[in-house]
Design a protein around this motif. Structure first.
Motif, PDB file in Angstrom:
ATOM      1  N   GLY A   1      40.362  11.157  -6.369  1.00 36.88           N
ATOM      2  CA  GLY A   1      40.356  11.711  -5.019  1.00 36.88           C
ATOM      3  C   GLY A   1      39.495  10.846  -4.124  1.00 36.88           C
ATOM      4  O   GLY A   1      39.790   9.680  -3.909  1.00 36.88           O
ATOM      5  N   ARG A   2      38.413  11.412  -3.641  1.00 30.53           N
ATOM      6  CA  ARG A   2      37.491  10.663  -2.783  1.00 30.53           C
ATOM      7  C   ARG A   2      36.346  10.049  -3.569  1.00 30.53           C
ATOM      8  O   ARG A   2      35.551   9.299  -3.030  1.00 30.53           O
ATOM      9  N   GLU A   3      36.243  10.409  -4.821  1.00 33.10           N
ATOM     10  CA  GLU A   3      35.149   9.926  -5.672  1.00 33.10           C
ATOM     11  C   GLU A   3      35.594   8.721  -6.495  1.00 33.10           C
ATOM     12  O   GLU A   3      36.761   8.589  -6.839  1.00 33.10           O
ATOM     13  N   ARG A   4      34.625   7.881  -6.823  1.00 30.28           N
ATOM     14  CA  ARG A   4      34.873   6.770  -7.738  1.00 30.28           C
ATOM     15  C   ARG A   4      34.001   6.945  -8.957  1.00 30.28           C
ATOM     16  O   ARG A   4      32.856   7.366  -8.857  1.00 30.28           O
ATOM     17  N   LEU A   5      34.564   6.627 -10.109  1.00 33.61           N
ATOM     18  CA  LEU A   5      33.767   6.533 -11.330  1.00 33.61           C
ATOM     19  C   LEU A   5      33.341   5.081 -11.448  1.00 33.61           C
ATOM     20  O   LEU A   5      34.179   4.188 -11.514  1.00 33.61           O
ATOM     21  N   LEU A   6      32.051   4.851 -11.457  1.00 31.08           N
ATOM     22  CA  LEU A   6      31.527   3.495 -11.579  1.00 31.08           C
ATOM     23  C   LEU A   6      31.322   3.160 -13.043  1.00 31.08           C
ATOM     24  O   LEU A   6      30.728   3.937 -13.786  1.00 31.08           O
ATOM     25  N   GLY A   7      31.779   1.999 -13.445  1.00 23.95           N
ATOM     26  CA  GLY A   7      31.549   1.499 -14.793  1.00 23.95           C
ATOM     27  C   GLY A   7      30.311   0.614 -14.810  1.00 23.95           C
ATOM     28  O   GLY A   7      29.683   0.350 -13.772  1.00 23.95           O
ATOM     29  N   ILE A   8      29.970   0.142 -15.970  1.00 28.38           N
ATOM     30  CA  ILE A   8      28.788  -0.719 -16.108  1.00 28.38           C
ATOM     31  C   ILE A   8      28.882  -1.956 -15.216  1.00 28.38           C
ATOM     32  O   ILE A   8      27.918  -2.279 -14.526  1.00 28.38           O
ATOM     33  N   PRO A   9      30.041  -2.649 -15.161  1.00 32.68           N
ATOM     34  CA  PRO A   9      30.105  -3.824 -14.274  1.00 32.68           C
ATOM     35  C   PRO A   9      29.868  -3.475 -12.803  1.00 32.68           C
ATOM     36  O   PRO A   9      29.262  -4.260 -12.068  1.00 32.68           O
ATOM     37  N   ASP A  10      30.324  -2.288 -12.366  1.00 35.73           N
ATOM     38  CA  ASP A  10      30.098  -1.867 -10.979  1.00 35.73           C
ATOM     39  C   ASP A  10      28.619  -1.650 -10.708  1.00 35.73           C
ATOM     40  O   ASP A  10      28.098  -2.067  -9.672  1.00 35.73           O
ATOM     41  N   VAL A  11      27.930  -0.987 -11.643  1.00 37.91           N
ATOM     42  CA  VAL A  11      26.494  -0.736 -11.486  1.00 37.91           C
ATOM     43  C   VAL A  11      25.733  -2.059 -11.511  1.00 37.91           C
ATOM     44  O   VAL A  11      24.782  -2.249 -10.744  1.00 37.91           O
ATOM     45  N   CYS A  12      26.166  -2.987 -12.343  1.00 37.03           N
ATOM     46  CA  CYS A  12      25.545  -4.319 -12.374  1.00 37.03           C
ATOM     47  C   CYS A  12      25.680  -4.996 -11.017  1.00 37.03           C
ATOM     48  O   CYS A  12      24.715  -5.573 -10.498  1.00 37.03           O
TER      49      CYS A  12
ATOM     50  N   THR B   1      20.516   8.913 -15.323  1.00 37.87           N
ATOM     51  CA  THR B   1      20.931   9.801 -14.235  1.00 37.87           C
ATOM     52  C   THR B   1      21.238  11.194 -14.760  1.00 37.87           C
ATOM     53  O   THR B   1      21.178  12.159 -14.015  1.00 37.87           O
ATOM     54  N   GLY B   2      21.586  11.303 -16.043  1.00 34.44           N
ATOM     55  CA  GLY B   2      21.955  12.588 -16.622  1.00 34.44           C
ATOM     56  C   GLY B   2      23.375  13.000 -16.290  1.00 34.44           C
ATOM     57  O   GLY B   2      23.793  14.100 -16.623  1.00 34.44           O
ATOM     58  N   HIS B   3      24.118  12.120 -15.629  1.00 32.30           N
ATOM     59  CA  HIS B   3      25.484  12.443 -15.223  1.00 32.30           C
ATOM     60  C   HIS B   3      26.502  11.443 -15.778  1.00 32.30           C
ATOM     61  O   HIS B   3      27.581  11.288 -15.216  1.00 32.30           O
ATOM     62  N   VAL B   4      26.158  10.795 -16.863  1.00 34.80           N
ATOM     63  CA  VAL B   4      27.052   9.787 -17.427  1.00 34.80           C
ATOM     64  C   VAL B   4      28.258  10.456 -18.088  1.00 34.80           C
ATOM     65  O   VAL B   4      28.151  11.539 -18.671  1.00 34.80           O
ATOM     66  N   ILE B   5      29.412   9.828 -17.934  1.00 33.58           N
ATOM     67  CA  ILE B   5      30.668  10.314 -18.516  1.00 33.58           C
ATOM     68  C   ILE B   5      31.163   9.240 -19.474  1.00 33.58           C
ATOM     69  O   ILE B   5      31.220   8.066 -19.111  1.00 33.58           O
ATOM     70  N   ARG B   6      31.519   9.639 -20.679  1.00 32.62           N
ATOM     71  CA  ARG B   6      32.045   8.693 -21.654  1.00 32.62           C
ATOM     72  C   ARG B   6      33.543   8.934 -21.798  1.00 32.62           C
ATOM     73  O   ARG B   6      33.972  10.023 -22.156  1.00 32.62           O
ATOM     74  N   LEU B   7      34.336   7.909 -21.481  1.00 35.33           N
ATOM     75  CA  LEU B   7      35.787   7.961 -21.635  1.00 35.33           C
ATOM     76  C   LEU B   7      36.235   6.784 -22.478  1.00 35.33           C
ATOM     77  O   LEU B   7      35.977   5.632 -22.124  1.00 35.33           O
ATOM     78  N   HIS B   8      36.870   7.075 -23.584  1.00 33.54           N
ATOM     79  CA  HIS B   8      37.391   6.034 -24.484  1.00 33.54           C
ATOM     80  C   HIS B   8      36.332   4.991 -24.830  1.00 33.54           C
ATOM     81  O   HIS B   8      36.596   3.791 -24.840  1.00 33.54           O
ATOM     82  N   GLY B   9      35.124   5.456 -25.075  1.00 36.10           N
ATOM     83  CA  GLY B   9      34.049   4.555 -25.495  1.00 36.10           C
ATOM     84  C   GLY B   9      33.393   3.785 -24.363  1.00 36.10           C
ATOM     85  O   GLY B   9      32.541   2.944 -24.599  1.00 36.10           O
ATOM     86  N   ARG B  10      33.771   4.058 -23.129  1.00 36.24           N
ATOM     87  CA  ARG B  10      33.170   3.380 -21.979  1.00 36.24           C
ATOM     88  C   ARG B  10      32.340   4.384 -21.182  1.00 36.24           C
ATOM     89  O   ARG B  10      32.649   5.559 -21.147  1.00 36.24           O
ATOM     90  N   LEU B  11      31.294   3.882 -20.532  1.00 32.39           N
ATOM     91  CA  LEU B  11      30.426   4.741 -19.740  1.00 32.39           C
ATOM     92  C   LEU B  11      30.790   4.661 -18.263  1.00 32.39           C
ATOM     93  O   LEU B  11      31.052   3.576 -17.742  1.00 32.39           O
ATOM     94  N   TYR B  12      30.788   5.816 -17.618  1.00 33.58           N
ATOM     95  CA  TYR B  12      31.043   5.902 -16.186  1.00 33.58           C
ATOM     96  C   TYR B  12      30.068   6.897 -15.584  1.00 33.58           C
ATOM     97  O   TYR B  12      29.557   7.781 -16.261  1.00 33.58           O
ATOM     98  N   VAL B  13      29.849   6.780 -14.281  1.00 32.87           N
ATOM     99  CA  VAL B  13      29.049   7.744 -13.541  1.00 32.87           C
ATOM    100  C   VAL B  13      29.712   7.897 -12.176  1.00 32.87           C
ATOM    101  O   VAL B  13      30.238   6.933 -11.619  1.00 32.87           O
ATOM    102  N   LEU B  14      29.725   9.129 -11.646  1.00 28.36           N
ATOM    103  CA  LEU B  14      30.274   9.336 -10.310  1.00 28.36           C
ATOM    104  C   LEU B  14      29.414   8.583  -9.304  1.00 28.36           C
ATOM    105  O   LEU B  14      28.180   8.636  -9.352  1.00 28.36           O
TER     106      LEU B  14
END
Length: 77
Positions: free
Chosen positions: A21-32, A49-62
């Motif tokens: 939607g209007r949100e992006r899930l940032l991956g490690i390369p984005d945070v870098c 952050t306490g809000h990390v999301i793990r999808l298919h072995g990868r980390l994301y954060v809103l």
């Protein structure tokens, strides 16, 4: 029988960010890219952050959660 290189066989590099939607899930390369940190440090920061999301072995954060957490970390004068 014709063979194709992996890049032409429908195998794409994993997305570094996902739009929800209007949100992006940032991956490690984005945070870098946003912070200038190395991958290991960016990964640790995402977990803090306490809000990390793990999808298919990868980390994301809103993206909004990440920025909100960064604002909370600002040192007040």
């Amino acid at each position: 029988m014709q063979t194709y290189p992996i890049t032409e066989a429908g195998v794409d590099a994993p997305a570094t960010h996902i739009t929800l939607g209007r949100e992006r899930l940032l991956g490690i390369p984005d945070v870098c890219e946003l912070t200038g940190l190395a991958e290991a440090t960016a990964s640790k920061l995402m977990r803090e952050t306490g809000h990390v999301i793990r999808l298919h072995g990868r980390l994301y954060v809103l993206e909004s959660s990440f920025y909100a957490w960064l604002r909370e970390q600002e040192a007040g004068e």
